[in-house]
Scaffold this active site. Structure first.
Site, short mmCIF file in Angstrom:
data_model
loop_
_atom_site.label_atom_id
_atom_site.label_comp_id
_atom_site.label_asym_id
_atom_site.label_seq_id
_atom_site.Cartn_x
_atom_site.Cartn_y
_atom_site.Cartn_z
N SER A 83 -9.76 -0.70 7.07
CA SER A 83 -9.17 -0.50 5.75
C SER A 83 -8.48 -1.72 5.13
O SER A 83 -8.12 -1.69 3.96
CB SER A 83 -8.17 0.66 5.78
OG SER A 83 -8.87 1.88 5.77
N LYS A 102 0.86 -1.20 0.00
CA LYS A 102 0.00 0.00 0.00
C LYS A 102 0.88 1.24 0.00
O LYS A 102 1.90 1.29 0.72
CB LYS A 102 -0.89 -0.03 1.25
CG LYS A 102 -2.01 1.01 1.27
CD LYS A 102 -2.84 0.85 2.55
CE LYS A 102 -4.00 1.83 2.61
NZ LYS A 102 -4.79 1.64 3.84
N SER A 141 -9.63 1.58 2.85
CA SER A 141 -8.77 2.33 1.95
C SER A 141 -7.72 1.49 1.23
O SER A 141 -7.13 1.95 0.27
CB SER A 141 -8.06 3.42 2.75
OG SER A 141 -7.21 2.84 3.71
#
Lengths: 485, 474
Positions: free
Chosen positions: B173, B74, B149
């Site tokens: 997330s 990420k 996310s």
């Protein structure tokens, strides 16, 4: 002061002391002062994305030291908080500090005023925090930021509003400086900013219980400025009150060049720092054992030291006060004592006299630090020993001392090289005396007929003839004897 | 091609494939599926070079525990000399000076880092629509969101662009996008994995965790990245157990709780049936399933958004245009430099949260919001602890709905915030949670179920998750 009959000032001080740790509070960078800008930095103190602070344990040690020395309660658990504000020299946009739960609370220090009166000043709290960087403003060009200071550990020492005059504030600050330097946690240098002081000042009518509106005064970067700035601010407030004006709560900056305080920001413009516990740091847990360990290692504090000097070395209180006024001086004095061979009261007093006199004179004239003083304690001790055993006179000692300032020789070498050894042999001195008395028969006559003031003349002549090396005590004794016979 | 690491490792050891071939394969998929916008940076040369050097190690028999595992990261996790954009204009060109601790550990274990995945800006969002570099698309239906996310990481794993991926979980997330994309997502206990190098959103909530195609894969990644880190004071001193040792162990006699507050009318009925089928599987295998109560659940979302935004408002203060990152060209003085750089550099949702957080910390509001929020957080934490006295593990939906259409909730932040309703509690309490796929809805979109365990209860969590996974009926 013209107003002091009617008004009473109330003063509290906030003192920031930069801690002498080797590395910064939350990263491994060096705290060294004066290195080239932005050389002692890393992603952590630069506030790069993703970094985390890790507390330097030595910061806690040093703070506990100060807490114990000021009779504070050491909190078993204290919390770091974030103080949020924007400024270019504050890389993270917040300063790591302590807010609701500081490490030290409820202490006091004793100050001594010029007239010998002692007074206790309360310490509200002492907390740990990190310093911001340094903004260097080049007027009309740009502002530069040096991040070397970012993350350097500080303690903030907050006093109770217990001071009633600028003089008291001055003595309080001197006492704090004395403590931090004795504890070895701060170099106490106000000019370089390792000790900083802000004041909260208000005035009220004498006898009034309620506090007046307080004004914060910043930027007083020397001991004398603190006294002068407070003097100025108190008079400004008194004048305003006399005019019937109200004092507005605001922050003022001391302008040393103009000798006045200038408004910096009003209460309305005050920052809302939005303090909250720093979630990147765990609570600081201080065990009883830890506190005891620090307590055991506490050095002798100024007052204890002074009392010991009086007790152990039998020197007058005045001497002890001067010698203990600064850690460095006391340290020098004690090292000289340590090297003495003659461990007598006479010798101690001589060391005291020489330290307070010639040593401090040279220190003040040349601005050399005690640590780097050219006459090392060992050599001064040797010189005092020579004085005590009569090898040299105090007059010769002056010469030897001056010589030692520039040479690395021991006093003994200097004496031998320059032939300064004192002559103690009564036979040698007597011979010279006889010659002089014979040469000045007229004056001898005068003395014997009651003009005793010519005694000094004979001493002077003898010393001149013996190049100052004759033991004055023996000269005196022999001369008296010879003149009377 | 979606494959578990165990298969790859076996093939590697048998010599039927190489790390280089595996990496090449993933790279092809990444390029093939570029339209999903899952990656913000692809390290083609680096990944292939690393793969080749690990192939050498394989031959010598010195390869690390994750040799040949291709990991997507990420883009809020720092890798030395690589950009870490956080999906924000603010950090579009920002290059990190150092490796996050998890990256260092992955490298040491011979994992191959293939690139950086797209995300909601600064991990703020539940749909991966808030990226300054365009939204991530759901691989099954492109007009849908993949969750967020960590949407890019979930998509990478689901579509075979990488073996596993790292995400970060502040309020769901990792788990919610895992549920939306039909993969496994693990949020470890707070403090189990070092946060050093994770760009902070809400420091007391953030945790890095793995996404994978099976429970064993995430367990393997966790094994490598877990542990105390002297660079992170909030990382735990608790020793790291061997996560795979008990993973196959029988689960008979374990107690699983169903928190009744998680099954109200807002829950989609298909997800409710999915949970029921999971309960059946457990009960048939000797697990005692019982209803429990977590009465403070209703305050979780409010508490979460007060505390998280407070921390975020402070954590994001450093992006001010003065030292690095986006700097407005229209500034005339220091104040306007701050205002313009931040107004132009941050997206809407980030600004909304900074404002919320600034507000809840303000003088006069701190007690009513932040302090109150902290108190409720403690109550929620205590409540979980209490419940875990009676049961070993909680079974809940991961999200109240399956993947929704892009744009559907953008205009209504509150509705968007409610998609985290089942996941935020774990972050408030600091406990571990895992989402595993459990069938699909009538629309064909994956459904996820969530398991929650007490702090450092990952071994048990992984064990039950693995059991469910291998007895999947839907």
């Amino acid at each position: 002061m013209w107003w002091s009959e009617k008004y009473e000032p109330v003063i509290g001080l906030e003192v920031h002391a930069q801690l002498l740790t080797r590395s910064k509070a939350f990263c491994g960078c060096s705290t060294k002062f004066g290195d080239s800008p932005n050389s002692n930095v890393c992603p952590i103190c630069l506030g790069m994305p993703g970094v985390l602070p890790v507390l330097n344990k030595q910061v806690v040690n040093f703070t506990i030291r100060m807490g114990l020395a000021t009779h504070c309660t050491i909190a078993p658990i204290s919390i770091f908080a974030r103080k949020n504000y924007f400024y270019p020299d504050l890389p993270k946009g917040y300063q790591i500090s302590q807010y609701e739960e500081p490490i030290c609370q409820n202490g006091w220090v004793e100050i001594e005023l010029k007239n010998g009166v002692r007074k206790k000043i309360g310490i509200t709290r002492i907390h740990m925090e990190e310093d911001a960087g340094k903004s260097i403003h080049e007027i009309d060009i740009d502002t530069y930021v040096d991040a070397n200071r970012c993350g350097v550990p500080l303690i903030e020492i907050v006093s109770e509003p217990d001071m009633r005059s600028p003089e008291e504030a001055y003595h309080y600050l001197v006492t704090i400086r004395q403590l931090v330097t004795y504890l070895g946690i701060c170099d106490g240098n106000m000019e370089e900013g390792s000790l900083r002081c802000d004041a909260n000042v208000s005035v009220r009518l004498k006898g009034e219980k309620k506090l007046g509106t307080k004004v914060e005064v910043k930027n007083m970067n020397s001991f004398r400025f603190v006294e002068r700035a407070l003097q100025y601010e108190i008079e400004r407030q008194v004048e305003a009150l006399e005019r019937g004006d109200e004092i507005t709560q605001e922050t003022m900056l001391w302008d040393a060049n103009r000798g006045i305080c200038v408004p910096m920001r009003s209460k309305e413009e005050a920052h809302d720092y939005r303090y909250f516990p720093d979630p990147d740091l765990v609570p600081v847990v201080v065990s009883e054992a830890w506190i005891e360990e620090v307590r055991r290692e506490l050095p002798e504090l100024p007052l204890e030291k002074r009392d010991r000097y009086i007790r152990e070395y039998k020197i007058p209180q005045y001497d002890a006060d001067v010698l203990t006024s600064e850690y460095e001086i006391a340290n020098y004095f004690e090292r000289v004592i340590k090297h003495l061979t003659h461990r007598t009261e006479e010798a101690y007093k001589l060391v005291s006299n020489w330290t307070m006199g010639d040593v401090l004179r040279v220190v003040n004239e040349t601005h050399v630090s005690m640590e780097n003083f050219p006459v090392e304690p060992q050599r001064l001790a040797e010189m005092v020993d020579l004085l005590v055993d009569g090898t040299i006179s105090s007059k010769i000692a002056k010469e030897v001392f001056e010589e030692m300032l520039t040479s690395k020789e021991t006093p003994r070498c200097i004496i031998e090289r320059k032939g300064l050894m004192q002559i103690n042999d009564p036979g040698v001195i007597g011979k010279v005396l006889d010659e002089i008395l014979t040469r000045h028969a007229q004056q001898v006559e005068a003395y014997r007929s009651g003009k005793t003031q010519v005694f000094g003349f004979f001493v002077g002549e003898t010393m001149k003839a013996m190049k100052g090396k004759a033991n004055p005590k023996i000269v005196n004794e022999l001369l008296k004897h010879k003149l009377q016979s | 091609m979606v494959q578990t690491y165990d298969r790859l490792r076996t093939a590697l050891e048998q010599g039927t494939t190489t790390c280089e071939a595996i990496t090449q394969n993933y790279l092809s998929t990444i390029y093939e599926k570029q339209h999903l916008n899952a990656f913000l940076a692809v390290y083609e040369d680096y990944a292939l070079n690393t793969a080749r050097s690990i192939d050498e190690k394989m031959k010598r028999g010195t390869a690390g525990p994750l040799a040949g595992m291709v990991v997507a990261v990420k883009d809020n996790i720092c890798i030395k000399d690589r950009t870490v954009t956080c999906g924000s204009r603010m950090l579009e060109h920002f290059v990190s000076l150092y490796d996050a601790t998890v990256i260092q550990k992955l490298k040491d274990a011979d994992a191959i880092i293939i690139g950086k995945t797209n995300l909601d800006e600064f991990a703020m969002g539940s749909s991966s629509e808030n990226s300054a570099f365009g939204r991530v698309k759901h691989p099954l239906k492109n007009e849908y969101v993949p969750g967020g996310s960590s949407g890019g990481s979930a998509v990478a794993v689901a579509t075979g662009m990488s073996t596993t991926a790292l995400g970060s979980d502040t309020g769901g997330s990792i788990r919610q996008p895992a549920a939306f994309c039909g993969v496994v997502g693990l949020k470890p206990t707070y403090g189990r994995v070092s946060r050093f190098g994770l760009v902070a959103y809400a420091s007391s909530f953030d945790v890095i965790g793995p996404l994978g195609n099976c429970v064993i894969d995430v367990a393997r990644v966790l094994q490598v990245i877990a542990g105390h880190d002297e660079k992170d004071s909030t990382s735990a001193y608790v020793p790291v157990p061997e996560y795979l040792i008990d993973i196959h162990k029988d689960i008979t006699g374990l107690r699983v709780g169903l928190p009744k507050e998680y099954f109200d009318e807002s829950l989609n009925s298909e997800i409710r049936s999915a949970i029921e089928s999971a309960v059946n599987v457990l009960e048939r295998n000797g697990v005692i399933v019982q209803e429990v109560s977590l009465p403070h659940t209703k305050y979780a979302i409010a508490t979460y958004y007060i505390l998280v935004t407070a921390e975020a408002s402070s954590n994001l203060a450093r992006y001010d245009g003065a030292r690095y990152g986006y700097r407005s060209q229209n500034a005339t003085d220091l104040y306007s430099l701050y205002v313009k750089s931040r107004s132009e550099g941050f997206g809407e949702e980030v600004k909304r949260r900074i404002m919320l957080g600034t507000y809840v910390l303000s003088a006069g509001y701190y007690d009513a919001y932040y302090r109150k929020g902290q108190k409720v957080r403690r109550l929620i934490r205590d409540e979980f602890q209490q419940v875990f006295q009676e049961i070993d593990c909680l079974l809940t939906p991961t999200s109240p709905t399956t993947a929704f259409k892009a744009g559907e909730k953008l205009k209504n932040p509150l509705e968007m915030y409610l998609s985290d309703i089942y996941t935020t509690s774990a972050n408030l309490a600091g406990i571990p949670g895992i989402s595993i796929p459990w069938g699909v809805d009538t629309n064909g979109m994956p459904i996820g179920v969530q398991l929650l365990a007490p702090q450092f209860g990952e071994p048990l969590l992984l064990r039950i998750a693995h059991f469910l996974e291998s007895h999947r009926t839907m």
